[in-house]
Scaffold this motif. Structure first.
Motif: not given
Length: 554
Positions: A58-80
């Motif tokens: 039940r979050w705002n859609i743009y807050l959800a997008i920011v969260l998705l991007l942050v997790i994606t960045a961490l996922y990419t850096v940590a895992g490659g």
């Protein structure tokens, strides 16, 4: 993963090797592909992932997008990239299991196949705009071949107009092509394509039909027809059909399976984003930036690639409101319409380059320029004059009102094809060296050994002739200072290296590795008879199943 170009890869890699045939036009194609990624991939993936997060938390859609991007960045850096490859395989298996399970829950909840057939036509929302067709299901909803003039998906456009853009994605998009290039041989590449074909049959049963069931079970929400009510339900006044599948996940699955399904689907979206970011960054730095700065260092390319990804993300986030409001809130229709505006020129050039040896640089260039210009004009008109709601009169220009986007795809393909043929015939013919092993008819050409390049390294400096002693001493000094500089790096610099994807070098690692001597590759287009038979049989089975499904639902 070690990348190589052998007999199979050299012609499978045709889209990535256009510069051998058409020179600088490869950079122009790369720029167009980068635009495609914004319109049809990054924005869509962000929006789709945000819809799931919004519905679950039940979050705002743009807050959800920011969260998705942050997790994606961490996922990419940590895992490659290795993590992306392994998790893709695991996520596919789990997603299929979850989707088939959800399909079973959906059919049980709705009452079976006959209940689906009868209930869909009766799934009319209780709140509608008076004296309008809003919220009323289509009579031809269960037909693939619909009226060629008055339907939402005319059958000639579905067969031809939708197939041309699909060729761009499945045959020339780098995200797909690079997976074919990673195959061990041609048989493996064919097997991977056939597996994808089998998997593409499943969404008809595991995604589309459950989506229709979602409309039956949650009619007032999924099929809402009042703008104010839709705004309250999903934050989109033009419709809430995009939440149909996510609604099923949240309402029908048990808690544990629901959480697993949500986690896997969001992880799959993040994995898709990392692949797109990697591809777009590579395309921009290697095909565009290096064409302007041929002497760019590794650090410069790394920084430019990261900045370009950041620009892509910002532009894609700004584009999301357009995705949300386009085509009556139907995400699938938005993807198809944008594809038909921008992708046919590249599809036609890909086909001409593969199957017509006379295609040259000028023909490809003018085909792209004219085709893309016409497609962009139609796309801009579509955004300036959006499809009116069902309760308003259609006052759009005739090119939008009477020319369906699938028919426009056919028209654009014919225009591009004509331009490529006329210009290619009117200009010089490509030389045999330019098309060797890069077209269907030249794929069996023998491989010519490449000339060995002289390598200069710190390790080999001592073996250089005496006449170059001064230069070699200077080079040794430079290498030594580089080692000293590297050894004095702080831990913070090591962290920065890691975040930027650059490994910290140790003493002795500065010496570039001399590439091995060229070895003649055995042409991997020659397949083992048994495996070739298995692949061909599966191709016939796949085509037969597809033909049956199309014939049954025609």
């Amino acid at each position: 993963m070690e990348w190589h170009v052998d007999g199979a890869a050299s012609w499978l890699a045709f889209p990535t090797n256009l510069h051998f045939i058409w020179g600088d036009d490869h950079a122009r194609i790369s720029a167009e592909v980068a635009v495609f990624y914004i319109f049809t991939k990054i924005s869509v993936d962000m929006y789709a992932g945000a819809v799931f997060i919004q519905l679950a938390l039940r979050w705002n859609i743009y807050l959800a997008i920011v969260l998705l991007l942050v997790i994606t960045a961490l996922y990419t850096v940590a895992g490659g990239l290795a993590a992306v490859i392994y998790t893709d395989a695991a996520q596919t298996a789990i997603m299929l299991a979850g989707a088939l399970t959800l399909m079973g829950f959906s059919f049980v909840e709705v009452g079976g196949w006959s209940a689906l057939m009868e209930g869909y036509s009766l799934a009319v929302p209780s709140v509608r705009v008076p004296n309008s067709t809003c919220g009323i299901p289509r009579e031809d909803a269960f037909h693939i071949f619909r009226d060629p003039v008055n339907s939402d998906l005319p059958w000639p456009g579905v067969i031809i107009g939708m197939s041309v853009p699909s060729m761009w994605y499945w045959c020339s998009d780098q995200v797909i092509v690079q997976r074919s290039l990673a195959a061990k041989n041609l048989t493996h590449a064919k097997g991977g394509s056939l597996l994808a074909a089998y998997l593409k049959i499943l969404p008809f049963f595991a995604v589309m039909l459950p989506g229709m069931i979602s409309r039956i079970l949650y009619t007032d929400e999924v099929a809402c027809a009042d703008p104010d009510l839709c705004k309250q339900i999903c934050g989109n006044s033009v419709g809430c059909s995009d939440i149909a599948y996510a609604k099923l996940v949240m309402e029908l699955l048990p808690s544990g399976l629901r959480g697993l399904m949500m986690a896997v689907m969001i992880a799959a979206l993040m994995s898709s984003l990392t692949s797109i970011f990697n591809s777009s960054s590579t395309i921009f730095t290697m095909d565009l930036w290096k064409s302007f700065r041929s002497e760019a260092s590794e650090w410069e390319l790394m920084i430019v690639g990261r900045v370009f990804v950041l620009v892509l993300v910002v532009v894609s986030v700004l584009w999301i409101p357009v995705v949300q409001a386009s085509q009556g809130g139907q995400l699938f229709i938005y993807i198809q319409s944008i594809s038909t505006y921008l992708q046919p020129p590249i599809s036609i050039i890909f086909l001409m380059g593969c199957f017509w040896k006379r295609t040259n640089e000028k023909g490809a260039f003018w085909g792209l320029v004219i085709g893309l210009a016409i497609g962009c004009v139609r796309m801009l008109l579509d955004f300036i004059y959006p499809t009116p709601p069902c309760y308003e009169e259609d006052t759009r220009p005739g090119v939008l009102k009477y020319v369906h986007y699938l028919y426009f795809s056919i028209l654009l393909s014919v225009i591009t094809l004509s331009v490529v043929v006329v210009v290619s015939l009117a200009t010089e013919e490509p030389t045999p060296e330019q098309i060797s092993r890069l077209t269907w008819f030249t794929r069996f050409d023998p491989v010519k050994p490449k000339e060995k390049l002289e390598e200069v390294s710190c390790q080999s400096n001592d073996r250089e002739p005496q006449r170059n002693n001064e230069h070699m001493d200077e080079h040794k000094s430079s290498c030594a200072s580089s080692v000293s500089s590297t050894s004095s790096q702080s831990k913070w610099m090591s962290v920065i290296y890691w975040l930027c994807g650059m490994e910290r070098r140790r003493q002795g690692d500065n010496n570039p590795v001399t590439p091995p001597a060229f070895e003649q590759n055995i042409c991997s287009l020659e397949e083992k008879p048994t495996l070739q038979y298995v692949v061909n049989v599966n191709l016939i089975i796949s085509l037969s199943v597809t033909a049956f499904i199309i014939g049954y639902w025609a």
